[in-house]
Scaffold this motif. Structure first.
Motif, PDB file in Angstrom:
ATOM      1  N   TYR A   1       0.857  -1.201   0.000  1.00 28.74           N
ATOM      2  CA  TYR A   1       0.000   0.000   0.000  1.00 28.74           C
ATOM      3  C   TYR A   1       0.887   1.244   0.000  1.00 28.74           C
ATOM      4  N   GLN A   2       0.383   2.309  -0.580  1.00 26.73           N
ATOM      5  CA  GLN A   2       1.065   3.599  -0.472  1.00 26.73           C
ATOM      6  C   GLN A   2       0.091   4.624   0.093  1.00 26.73           C
ATOM      7  N   LEU A   3       0.495   5.164   1.211  1.00 26.47           N
ATOM      8  CA  LEU A   3      -0.335   6.169   1.882  1.00 26.47           C
ATOM      9  C   LEU A   3       0.317   7.532   1.714  1.00 26.47           C
ATOM     10  N   ARG A   4      -0.477   8.515   1.326  1.00 27.36           N
ATOM     11  CA  ARG A   4       0.031   9.895   1.196  1.00 27.36           C
ATOM     12  C   ARG A   4      -1.003  10.821   1.827  1.00 27.36           C
ATOM     13  N   CYS A   5      -0.630  11.390   2.958  1.00 28.03           N
ATOM     14  CA  CYS A   5      -1.561  12.301   3.651  1.00 28.03           C
ATOM     15  C   CYS A   5      -0.855  13.587   4.030  1.00 28.03           C
ATOM     16  N   HIS A   6      -1.605  14.666   4.003  1.00 30.14           N
ATOM     17  CA  HIS A   6      -1.070  15.972   4.397  1.00 30.14           C
ATOM     18  C   HIS A   6      -2.089  16.692   5.254  1.00 30.14           C
ATOM     19  N   TRP A   7      -1.564  17.336   6.276  1.00 31.55           N
ATOM     20  CA  TRP A   7      -2.350  18.337   6.998  1.00 31.55           C
ATOM     21  C   TRP A   7      -1.584  19.632   6.793  1.00 31.55           C
ATOM     22  N   GLN A   8      -2.004  20.433   5.835  1.00 30.52           N
ATOM     23  CA  GLN A   8      -1.295  21.688   5.566  1.00 30.52           C
ATOM     24  C   GLN A   8      -2.291  22.831   5.596  1.00 30.52           C
ATOM     25  N   SER A   9      -1.860  23.919   6.264  1.00 32.65           N
ATOM     26  CA  SER A   9      -2.734  25.073   6.474  1.00 32.65           C
ATOM     27  C   SER A   9      -4.091  24.608   7.011  1.00 32.65           C
ATOM     28  N   ASN A  10      -4.044  23.670   7.932  1.00 33.34           N
ATOM     29  CA  ASN A  10      -5.233  23.135   8.614  1.00 33.34           C
ATOM     30  C   ASN A  10      -6.171  22.346   7.713  1.00 33.34           C
ATOM     31  N   CYS A  11      -5.757  22.025   6.497  1.00 34.60           N
ATOM     32  CA  CYS A  11      -6.612  21.231   5.608  1.00 34.60           C
ATOM     33  C   CYS A  11      -6.028  19.826   5.466  1.00 34.60           C
ATOM     34  N   PHE A  12      -6.907  18.858   5.488  1.00 34.08           N
ATOM     35  CA  PHE A  12      -6.470  17.478   5.339  1.00 34.08           C
ATOM     36  C   PHE A  12      -6.751  16.988   3.924  1.00 34.08           C
ATOM     37  N   SER A  13      -5.790  16.289   3.350  1.00 37.02           N
ATOM     38  CA  SER A  13      -6.036  15.631   2.064  1.00 37.02           C
ATOM     39  C   SER A  13      -5.140  14.405   1.999  1.00 37.02           C
ATOM     40  N   GLY A  14      -5.531  13.452   1.186  1.00 34.83           N
ATOM     41  CA  GLY A  14      -4.671  12.283   1.082  1.00 34.83           C
ATOM     42  C   GLY A  14      -5.248  11.182   0.215  1.00 34.83           C
ATOM     43  N   THR A  15      -4.383  10.229  -0.073  1.00 33.41           N
ATOM     44  CA  THR A  15      -4.786   9.081  -0.883  1.00 33.41           C
ATOM     45  C   THR A  15      -4.201   7.803  -0.284  1.00 33.41           C
ATOM     46  N   LEU A  16      -4.868   6.711  -0.597  1.00 34.60           N
ATOM     47  CA  LEU A  16      -4.357   5.390  -0.243  1.00 34.60           C
ATOM     48  C   LEU A  16      -4.399   4.561  -1.533  1.00 34.60           C
ATOM     49  N   GLU A  17      -3.275   3.927  -1.840  1.00 36.20           N
ATOM     50  CA  GLU A  17      -3.205   3.127  -3.068  1.00 36.20           C
ATOM     51  C   GLU A  17      -2.835   1.697  -2.744  1.00 36.20           C
ATOM     52  N   SER A  18      -3.524   0.764  -3.364  1.00 37.68           N
ATOM     53  CA  SER A  18      -3.094  -0.633  -3.300  1.00 37.68           C
ATOM     54  C   SER A  18      -2.618  -1.005  -4.699  1.00 37.68           C
ATOM     55  N   LYS A  19      -2.335  -2.287  -4.923  1.00 39.22           N
ATOM     56  CA  LYS A  19      -1.908  -2.712  -6.267  1.00 39.22           C
ATOM     57  C   LYS A  19      -3.021  -2.492  -7.286  1.00 39.22           C
ATOM     58  N   ASP A  20      -4.272  -2.574  -6.795  1.00 40.45           N
ATOM     59  CA  ASP A  20      -5.408  -2.586  -7.723  1.00 40.45           C
ATOM     60  C   ASP A  20      -6.242  -1.317  -7.750  1.00 40.45           C
ATOM     61  N   TRP A  21      -6.068  -0.465  -6.761  1.00 40.78           N
ATOM     62  CA  TRP A  21      -6.942   0.703  -6.714  1.00 40.78           C
ATOM     63  C   TRP A  21      -6.264   1.888  -6.051  1.00 40.78           C
ATOM     64  N   ARG A  22      -6.855   3.058  -6.265  1.00 40.79           N
ATOM     65  CA  ARG A  22      -6.378   4.292  -5.637  1.00 40.79           C
ATOM     66  C   ARG A  22      -7.603   5.011  -5.082  1.00 40.79           C
ATOM     67  N   LEU A  23      -7.489   5.423  -3.842  1.00 44.38           N
ATOM     68  CA  LEU A  23      -8.633   6.003  -3.144  1.00 44.38           C
ATOM     69  C   LEU A  23      -8.268   7.381  -2.616  1.00 44.38           C
ATOM     70  N   GLY A  24      -9.051   8.382  -2.986  1.00 43.62           N
ATOM     71  CA  GLY A  24      -8.893   9.719  -2.392  1.00 43.62           C
ATOM     72  C   GLY A  24      -9.780   9.774  -1.156  1.00 43.62           C
ATOM     73  N   PHE A  25      -9.238  10.207  -0.025  1.00 39.82           N
ATOM     74  CA  PHE A  25     -10.037  10.174   1.201  1.00 39.82           C
ATOM     75  C   PHE A  25     -11.273  11.066   1.111  1.00 39.82           C
ATOM     76  N   GLU A  26     -11.224  12.061   0.223  1.00 38.55           N
ATOM     77  CA  GLU A  26     -12.386  12.957   0.100  1.00 38.55           C
ATOM     78  C   GLU A  26     -13.580  12.239  -0.529  1.00 38.55           C
ATOM     79  N   THR A  27     -13.327  11.078  -1.152  1.00 41.52           N
ATOM     80  CA  THR A  27     -14.429  10.349  -1.804  1.00 41.52           C
ATOM     81  C   THR A  27     -15.132   9.387  -0.839  1.00 41.52           C
TER      82      THR A  27
END
Lengths: 308, 295
Positions: free
Chosen positions: A39-65
């Motif tokens: 899995y690849q996790l990429r998360c940021h809390w910048q300027s008080n905003c959260f965003s990020g994604t999680l990827e497996s071999k088969d899919w990519r997920l944006g946490f906002e979805t």
């Protein structure tokens, strides 16, 4: 999109994933047996905003979805620890991984069943009991003590109709206790015991999902029906309806403990009073759904799909 | 009678007890529930009560305490691979202790919600919603197991970063090539938490509605005192430490300590803090033990 976080070795998680698939629901499964490998996790809390994604071999997920998250953390012993040295080190790494995931769940606006803040109330049963008090739900007479004399006096007050259960979240089941056992239990005086008057009546398991409830009546002669099969005692279950005040207080208690989803153990006494024993923050609902056909998983799926 | 529970919060174990005694108050110090401390908690639909029986013959009901301070309570370890008898006993004892704290009728600093029971530290991200409610900014952070992502974050914030494990109070500067090699290895095992840390770090200790600083601070921080007090109220912690830094002219929270160590404060300020704690307990003006969980 629902995110399911757990392990397929766990029957409840597997059951829920199967039900999601059967319903054609949109979901992604984060397999804690192997996470974070592959899995690849990429998360940021910048300027008080959260965003990020999680990827497996088969899919990519944006946490906002995400519309909801179902979490049932896999025990450390059931995870892949090949590269982690000893068990203590593995536990440390797994704890860091879990805190990372829980940090993300804490940042999400969608429903999470359940966030860690609610789940940990289960580590003290008498704390939960104190939180339930003051509602329409009754509390069986309970003593928590490391003093044998007090425990024996309680035993006598209850005319010997006493059960013993753990004080913490480490389940040891509920057992009838004899007077002879009490001094042995408290011989060291190191750890307290929790004794409770035995309330005669019928067990009811209530699953609360948001505002919705499913009540299941359990018909068994076992003191602890979860172990009835092992004891060769029959268990039957059926859907039941609770008085509205009791149902309302089950929902309130769930919210008070910071939970979106709970399994509450009640007993209806012969006099028609409802006693509360504990609130399970990670309920094994598949056991009850299989026996009764109640649509707990469907309601959970709908609850986790409805956001925003 | 005031109750001081748990291990001392500072190297000066007499700080709080001495403050109570100097003002003529009796203090009962209970570092842990041992076999010598007999404990009875009764709960029913209509009533609850609790008693302590000490081996010196003294007994106390919960109504006899005028106030309680919880220092560092023993931890519940729920993360062990195999629960042995000793850990089981520890868990049972702590579960009783925390229920007792919630049942005490007197003011308690702090009546910790369950989220504080099991980990040595509640990670900063768990406080983000309450920080946001209090209009407090948080230091920029990245959580990732992708080395490229971690490098990009470091570059974006100008390289002033520290590796801040979520399960630990320690943090480590990431400055050299070797640091990056170590970080990449760690990222193979778990996503790592990087935080932008721009020195100096200022420490605020909130006691009720008063904020104490560990050093002289710029006006941009003193302007925040109302928000820090509000944070203590929303987090239901009447006594807490908050570390802040200033980045891009904006104050940002970089750490929250729910079990203040006061390690950053000089002895004079520590005594002021101890006095403030006592005043808060005597007057009963503290953040009430709210029933709603933090997260």
């Amino acid at each position: 999109m629902i995110l399911v976080c757990g392990g397929l070795q766990d029957q409840v998680t597997r059951f829920f994933c199967d039900r999601l698939e059967a319903h054609g629901a949109s979901f992604r499964f984060l397999d804690q047996e192997i996470y974070p490998t592959t899995y690849q996790l990429r998360c940021h809390w910048q300027s008080n905003c959260f965003s990020g994604t999680l990827e497996s071999k088969d899919w990519r997920l944006g946490f906002e979805t995400l519309s909801g998250v179902y979490v049932r953390h896999l025990p450390s012993s059931q995870r892949n620890s090949e590269r982690l040295g000893g068990a203590e080190e593995a536990c440390g790494v797994h704890a860091e991984n879990d805190l990372g995931l829980e940090s993300i769940f804490a940042a999400l606006s969608c429903p999470v069943a359940n966030r860690i803040g609610g789940v940990v109330s289960n580590v003290s049963k008498p704390y939960q009991t104190l939180q339930i008090r003051g509602s329409s739900l009754r509390i069986p007479s309970t003593i928590v003590t490391n003093e044998a004399l007090e425990a024996e006096e309680f035993y006598e007050l209850c005319a010997g109709r006493v059960v013993r259960k753990s004080v913490s979240g480490i389940s040891t089941g509920t057992r009838l206790t004899s007077r002879q056992e009490i001094p042995q239990l408290l011989a060291e005086g190191e750890s307290p015991v929790q004794l409770q008057e035995l309330v005669a009546g019928t067990d009811i398991r209530v699953h609360v999902i948001g505002e919705e409830i499913f009540a299941t009546r359990i018909l068994s002669k076992a003191v602890d029906y979860r172990f009835a099969e092992q004891e060769g005692v029959e268990v039957r279950m059926e859907a039941t309806i609770l008085p509205s005040e009791v149902a309302r207080d089950c929902v309130r208690t769930t919210k008070r403990l910071g939970l979106a989803f709970s399994g509450i153990d009640l007993r209806e006494s012969r006099e028609g009073q409802f006693y509360a024993f504990e609130v399970n923050p990670s309920p094994g609902f598949s056991f009850y759904e299989r026996a009764t056909g109640q649509g707990i998983s469907t309601a959970l799926m709908e609850f986790l799909s409805a956001f925003p | 009678m005031f109750l001081v529970l748990g291990e001392p919060i500072t190297g000066d174990s007499e700080l709080l007890p001495a403050s109570f005694r100097n003002r003529g108050h009796e203090v009962l110090i209970i570092p842990d529930l041992t076999p010598k401390t007999k404990f009875v908690l009764r709960i029913s639909t209509s009533a609850t009560s609790c008693e302590l029986h000490l081996d010196d013959g003294r007994s106390f009901s919960d109504k006899q305490f005028d106030g309680a301070v919880v220092q560092k309570p023993p931890r519940i370890r729920s993360d062990l691979p195999n629960i042995g008898q000793e850990e089981y006993a520890r868990s049972e004892k702590n579960a009783a202790l925390f229920a007792w704290l919630w049942n005490l009728k007197c003011p308690v600093v702090n009546r910790y919600p369950p989220i504080f029971w099991s980990s040595t530290r509640v990670p900063l991200p768990f406080f983000r919603q309450v920080l946001s409610q209090c209009k407090l900014d948080v230091a920029d952070t990245a959580l990732s197991n992708a080395s490229s992502e971690l490098r990009r974050f470091a570059s974006n914030v100008g390289g002033q970063i520290r590796y801040t494990p979520l399960s630990s109070a320690k943090s480590y500067p990431i400055e050299t090539a070797n640091d990056w090699v170590g970080l990449s290895k760690m990222a193979e095992l778990c996503p790592v938490n990087l935080m932008q840390v721009v020195p100096p770090i200022y420490t605020a200790c909130v006691v009720g509605d008063t904020v104490y600083w560990n050093q002289a601070v710029p006006p941009v921080l003193t302007d925040l005192e109302g928000s820090l007090v509000r944070l203590a109220i929303v987090a239901r912690l009447s006594f807490m430490e908050i570390q802040l830094l200033v980045a891009k002219d904006t104050p940002r929270v970089c750490s929250i300590e729910a079990f203040p160590s006061l390690a950053k404060f000089d002895s004079g300020t520590r005594e002021l803090i101890a006095d403030a704690l006592l005043r808060m307990l005597v007057t009963g003006k503290l953040t009430s033990g709210a029933r709603k969980p933090l997260v």
